[in-house]
Design a protein around this motif. Structure first.
Motif, PDB file in Angstrom:
ATOM      1  N   TRP A   1       0.825  -1.212   0.000  1.00 15.91           N
ATOM      2  CA  TRP A   1       0.000   0.000   0.000  1.00 15.91           C
ATOM      3  C   TRP A   1       0.861   1.264   0.000  1.00 15.91           C
ATOM      4  CZ3 TRP A   1      -4.468  -0.252  -1.925  1.00 15.91           C
ATOM      5  CH2 TRP A   1      -5.307  -1.358  -1.718  1.00 15.91           C
TER       6      TRP A   1
ATOM      7  N   VAL B   1       0.378   3.912  -3.018  1.00 14.57           N
ATOM      8  CA  VAL B   1       0.028   5.311  -2.789  1.00 14.57           C
ATOM      9  C   VAL B   1       1.123   6.237  -3.318  1.00 14.57           C
ATOM     10  CG1 VAL B   1      -0.378   7.046  -0.980  1.00 14.57           C
ATOM     11  CG2 VAL B   1      -1.549   4.835  -0.893  1.00 14.57           C
TER      12      VAL B   1
ATOM     13  N   SER C   1      -6.020  10.714  -5.788  1.00 12.44           N
ATOM     14  CA  SER C   1      -7.115   9.889  -5.296  1.00 12.44           C
ATOM     15  C   SER C   1      -8.394  10.693  -5.231  1.00 12.44           C
ATOM     16  CB  SER C   1      -6.816   9.356  -3.892  1.00 12.44           C
ATOM     17  OG  SER C   1      -5.778   8.415  -3.919  1.00 12.44           O
TER      18      SER C   1
ATOM     19  N   TRP D   1       0.848   9.651   1.343  1.00  9.15           N
ATOM     20  CA  TRP D   1      -0.563  10.040   1.272  1.00  9.15           C
ATOM     21  C   TRP D   1      -0.715  11.554   1.252  1.00  9.15           C
ATOM     22  CZ3 TRP D   1      -4.337  12.442   4.349  1.00  9.15           C
ATOM     23  CH2 TRP D   1      -5.656  12.252   3.899  1.00  9.15           C
TER      24      TRP D   1
ATOM     25  N   GLN E   1       0.091  13.311  -2.300  1.00  7.69           N
ATOM     26  CA  GLN E   1      -0.758  13.149  -3.473  1.00  7.69           C
ATOM     27  C   GLN E   1      -1.963  14.083  -3.444  1.00  7.69           C
ATOM     28  OE1 GLN E   1      -4.028   9.913  -3.150  1.00  7.69           O
ATOM     29  NE2 GLN E   1      -2.057   8.929  -2.877  1.00  7.69           N
TER      30      GLN E   1
END
Length: 176
Positions: free
Chosen positions: A31, A35, A41, A72, A75
């Protein structure tokens, strides 16, 4: 042109519940890399509120958790909600015309854009905007909860299977 991908961890009986099973170290590494490689996202409100956990550092985090949080945070995020009034750093609130947003992102960006949240994925599937579905099956049966597929799906075609760690299998499908 960007690819729109919906993928989540789920039980063998098809339910998603992040509190019922934790990722193994190998899956968590997967993950992190996933990511890190994303173009961005798109979140439904509920999933975004869950993921906001990663916005602020916590003293008890491991090095891997810090690495995930950094990826995270970097992004871009688009959050689809009519009830939220604001969103956190590196996020854009989307209150209407999700179809125009996704078509625009798909046309102007390159790479993968992840869709997070079964209800949002259902709306995008109904509009024919999901390019790929990734189902991460854990060896757990919940018997209840929020299903991965929040409604009927068009026919799908299996394009790959992968083991992620020792207990999780990922099935990747595209619309047939």
């Amino acid at each position: 042109m960007a690819k729109i991908v919906f993928g989540m961890n789920q039980s063998l009986d098809g339910y998603v519940d992040h509190q019922e099973f934790a990722p193994s170290p190998a899956l968590f590494r997967h993950w992190i890399e996933h990511v890190r490689d994303l173009t961005g996202s798109v979140y439904g409100r509920r999933m975004y509120e869950i993921m906001r956990y990663w916005d602020e550092d916590r003293a008890e985090w491991s090095a891997e958790q810090r690495e995930f949080a950094a990826a995270w945070r970097r992004q871009p995020k688009w959050v689809v909600s009519r009830s939220l009034k604001s969103v956190g750093p590196n996020a854009t609130l989307v209150e209407d015309d999700i179809e125009a947003l996704i078509r625009g992102l798909r046309a102007r960006l390159v790479g993968e854009i992840a869709v997070s949240g079964p209800d949002l994925a259902r709306s995008l599937t109904d509009l024919g905007l999901i390019d790929e579905y990734r189902l991460y099956f854990h060896p757990v049966v919940l018997g209840r909860g929020k299903p991965f597929f929040a409604g009927p799906r068009p026919p799908l075609r299996l394009v790959s299977t992968d083991n992620v760690g020792e207990d999780v299998i990922r099935l990747t499908y595209v619309p047939a």
